[in-house]
Design an enzyme around this catalytic site. Structure first.
Site, PDB file in Angstrom:
ATOM      1  N   THR A 150     -10.311   3.089   5.735  1.00  0.00           N
ATOM      2  CA  THR A 150     -10.053   1.747   6.270  1.00  0.00           C
ATOM      3  C   THR A 150      -8.694   1.656   6.950  1.00  0.00           C
ATOM      4  OG1 THR A 150      -9.192   1.076   4.103  1.00  0.00           O
ATOM      5  CG2 THR A 150     -11.509   0.599   4.560  1.00  0.00           C
TER       6      THR A 150
ATOM      7  N   ASP B  15       0.816  -1.214   0.000  1.00  0.00           N
ATOM      8  CA  ASP B  15       0.000   0.000   0.000  1.00  0.00           C
ATOM      9  C   ASP B  15       0.851   1.266   0.000  1.00  0.00           C
ATOM     10  OD1 ASP B  15      -2.088  -1.733   0.076  1.00  0.00           O
ATOM     11  OD2 ASP B  15      -2.867  -1.103   2.023  1.00  0.00           O
TER      12      ASP B  15
END
Length: 258
Positions: free
Chosen positions: A159, A43
């Site tokens: 998230t 990520d």
């Protein structure tokens, strides 16, 4: 289909893998005008790739499509690494994508960067600062808060730290932000439908502004951080199995409710 590859050069896990991909897909590579930017890593690599390809707000921009190949420590925003074997078969026009809009962040009137996940204003957990939140639409008007910090998260970033901070996990394709207080005297966990938020602060030691978990600027004593969601430009994240990515977000939300 035209491809280009991005990865973190200082990550030794990726160099051999990237070299093999470039050799395998050499006839598809177009670094200047790619249809898809293939990001290899986790990520963090994806967020840094988004930042590298985001021009300043006073320069023209066009949407760019990103596809992640998950080979990092955290691969929530990525496709499985097996996607690397399917690149020649992908049809960009047929692949679902999600628009992600940047947040432009100013500190005391100076642009300091963009964020795609979140903006965190604060410092160490033992510090306490005074914050005042105001928005152009009046949703926040002189809202006072004392605490370690404030987090403003996009749908994409809702998230991440926001979820751990008991913030609302937002659907991806909505023009909303999640605003939470960090170790604060008020239970701030709000869905913000506006696009322009100003956060004034006062602190003996100053505060630090983090853009997508990157320490970007330290500000002394007092000042204003302005956060603006840009509706006029965006990047696109694409997933080979979009349903699987949606399930990941739903599973996280279910776990948060337990």
């Amino acid at each position: 289909m035209r491809l280009t590859f991005e990865y973190e050069p200082d990550d030794p896990r990726q160099s051999g893998f990237i070299a093999a991909l470039k050799e395998r897909y050499a006839r598809f590579i177009d670094n200047d005008h790619p249809d898809i930017v293939v990001v290899v890593g986790g990520d963090g690599a994806m967020l840094r790739a988004l930042h590298r390809r985001t021009p300043p707000p006073d320069q023209p921009a066009r949407p760019i499509r990103f596809l992640g190949v998950g080979r990092g420590n955290l691969n929530f925003l990525m496709n499985p690494s097996s996607v690397a074997d399917q690149l020649a078969e992908l049809d960009p026009a047929a692949m679902p994508c999600h628009r992600v809009h940047p947040l432009w962040v100013q500190a005391n009137g100076e642009l300091i960067g963009a964020a795609y996940n979140d903006v965190v204003i604060g410092a160490g957990v033992a510090d306490c600062h005074q914050f005042h939140l105001d928005s152009t639409d009046g949703e926040f008007e002189g809202y006072e808060l004392r605490g370690t910090g404030v987090c403003v998260a996009t749908p994409l970033g809702s998230t991440a730290f926001n979820a751990n901070n008991r913030g609302v996990v937002l659907p991806l394709d909505v023009p909303l932000l999640s605003v939470t207080g960090i170790v604060s005297n008020r239970d701030l966990s709000e869905i913000f439908a506006g696009s322009d938020l100003s956060i004034r602060f006062a602190s003996r030691r100053g505060v630090t502004v983090f853009l997508d978990a990157h320490k970007t600027r330290h500000l002394d004593c007092s000042g204003v951080v302005r956060i603006r969601r840009d509706e006029t430009r965006w990047m696109e994240l694409t997933f080979v199995n979009d349903g699987e990515f949606s399930r990941r977000r739903i599973d996280l939300l279910k776990g948060k409710r337990k």
